[in-house]
Enzyme design. Sequence first.
Site, PDB file in Angstrom:
ATOM      1  N   LYS A 140       3.786  27.287 -16.921  1.00 28.07           N
ATOM      2  CA  LYS A 140       4.207  28.180 -16.253  1.00 28.07           C
ATOM      3  C   LYS A 140       4.654  29.809 -16.001  1.00 28.07           C
ATOM      4  O   LYS A 140       3.392  30.070 -16.952  1.00 28.07           O
ATOM      5  CB  LYS A 140       5.798  28.403 -15.746  1.00 28.07           C
TER       6      LYS A 140
ATOM      7  N   GLU B  75       8.240  25.744  -6.869  1.00 24.20           N
ATOM      8  CA  GLU B  75       8.168  26.994  -7.171  1.00 24.20           C
ATOM      9  C   GLU B  75       7.462  27.828  -6.184  1.00 24.20           C
ATOM     10  O   GLU B  75       8.670  29.295  -6.531  1.00 24.20           O
ATOM     11  CB  GLU B  75       8.275  27.492  -8.991  1.00 24.20           C
TER      12      GLU B  75
ATOM     13  N   ASN C 133       2.994  22.357 -17.713  1.00 20.81           N
ATOM     14  CA  ASN C 133       3.135  22.958 -16.646  1.00 20.81           C
ATOM     15  C   ASN C 133       3.657  24.307 -17.158  1.00 20.81           C
ATOM     16  O   ASN C 133       4.612  24.836 -17.902  1.00 20.81           O
ATOM     17  CB  ASN C 133       4.070  22.962 -15.632  1.00 20.81           C
TER      18      ASN C 133
ATOM     19  N   SER D 173      12.261  17.382 -15.715  1.00 22.92           N
ATOM     20  CA  SER D 173      13.130  17.083 -16.747  1.00 22.92           C
ATOM     21  C   SER D 173      12.616  16.116 -17.344  1.00 22.92           C
ATOM     22  O   SER D 173      13.227  15.661 -17.795  1.00 22.92           O
ATOM     23  CB  SER D 173      14.624  17.261 -16.822  1.00 22.92           C
TER      24      SER D 173
ATOM     25  N   GLU E 295       8.151  14.855  -7.814  1.00 23.76           N
ATOM     26  CA  GLU E 295       8.637  15.859  -8.918  1.00 23.76           C
ATOM     27  C   GLU E 295      10.752  16.752  -7.385  1.00 23.76           C
ATOM     28  O   GLU E 295      10.105  17.525  -7.092  1.00 23.76           O
ATOM     29  CB  GLU E 295       8.574  17.547  -8.966  1.00 23.76           C
TER      30      GLU E 295
ATOM     31  N   HIS F  50       3.677  23.501  -6.200  1.00 21.70           N
ATOM     32  CA  HIS F  50       5.033  23.449  -6.998  1.00 21.70           C
ATOM     33  C   HIS F  50       5.600  23.845  -6.486  1.00 21.70           C
ATOM     34  O   HIS F  50       6.211  24.754  -5.421  1.00 21.70           O
ATOM     35  CB  HIS F  50       4.791  23.819  -8.188  1.00 21.70           C
TER      36      HIS F  50
ATOM     37  N   GLY G  47      14.191  21.487 -14.469  1.00 23.79           N
ATOM     38  CA  GLY G  47      14.429  22.795 -15.181  1.00 23.79           C
ATOM     39  C   GLY G  47      16.352  22.682 -15.155  1.00 23.79           C
ATOM     40  O   GLY G  47      16.335  23.249 -16.077  1.00 23.79           O
TER      41      GLY G  47
HETATM   42  C1  PEP Z   1       7.759  21.035 -14.237  1.00 21.22           C
HETATM   43  O1  PEP Z   1       7.546  22.747 -13.976  1.00 21.22           O
HETATM   44  O2  PEP Z   1       7.403  20.805 -13.005  1.00 21.22           O
HETATM   45  C2  PEP Z   1       8.864  20.494 -14.283  1.00 21.22           C
HETATM   46  C3  PEP Z   1       9.203  19.242 -13.901  1.00 21.22           C
HETATM   47  O3  PEP Z   1       9.674  21.097 -14.908  1.00 21.22           O
HETATM   48  P1  PEP Z   1      11.006  20.769 -16.266  1.00 21.22           P
HETATM   49  O4  PEP Z   1      10.060  19.692 -16.822  1.00 21.22           O
HETATM   50  O5  PEP Z   1      11.159  21.484 -17.033  1.00 21.22           O
HETATM   51  O6  PEP Z   1      11.925  20.153 -15.531  1.00 21.22           O
END
Ligand code: PEP
Length: 252
Positions: free
Chosen positions: A12, A98, A10, A214, A168, A96, A174
Amino acid sequence: MSRIPLIAGNWKMYKTGPEAVETAMELAGLCSDVRDVEVMIAPTYLSLPLVAASIKDTDVKLGAQNLYFEKQGAFTGEVSADMIKAAGAEYVIIGHSERRQYFGETDSLVFKKIKSAIEAGLKPVLCIGETGKQKDEEKTFTVLDKQVSDGLKGFGLDELDDLVLAYEPVWAIGTGKTADTGQVNEVHQYLRSLLEKLFSKDFSHRTRILYGGSVKPENAKDLMGIEDVDGALVGGASLDANKFINIIKYNK
Ligand code: PEP
């Protein structure tokens, strides 16, 4: 039943069109010897057609990060499932954290988005996960139950063939913090049994459940080694083709 792992990036709101094309081509080159793992990247809407053209003859798949559920109309700034499909995408990330956090997306909106994705022939990647506060209050399973049930309520089994679920934990996105393998195992087992309860045993066995939060080259092997983890949704570490390939090749 064997499920082919999916490792999805992703991107973003990072990378201009030319930057996205450069990374996509670099990644496609690095993936030329990758077998038995599906790789997908999700750049911004603007980069979709450019990246689609640049990975056309490779095994790397394309996804969008979002969509709007209406087919067309006066919805300034929005993009429909048909438009995403026409731009060359195969997957679309929906719900997601976000989007839920900053744009107020609810489970009923998520449901409509999944429906329009399926109608357009896109494969939806439904994201679910608890916040740090919900985890501390021991509400993880209640939250996940609601997100899955409300997001998928009313679909027939035949409509959900291409569904991918992505767990997630919001507190791990992040932040550099990852859920420990015991916790991921417990949650993924729970999700698989939830899919069985809501749909069928066969469906729960064939549906891929990704972990996200992460994921890095250093922890990919441990996380992907968990029986009910069928791949990863990767944010930050997918922006760099050299890092991302080390996650994709976690088994090497
Ligand atoms: C994501 O945006 O779905 C995500 C898992 O980000 P990160 O790997 O940076 O934690």
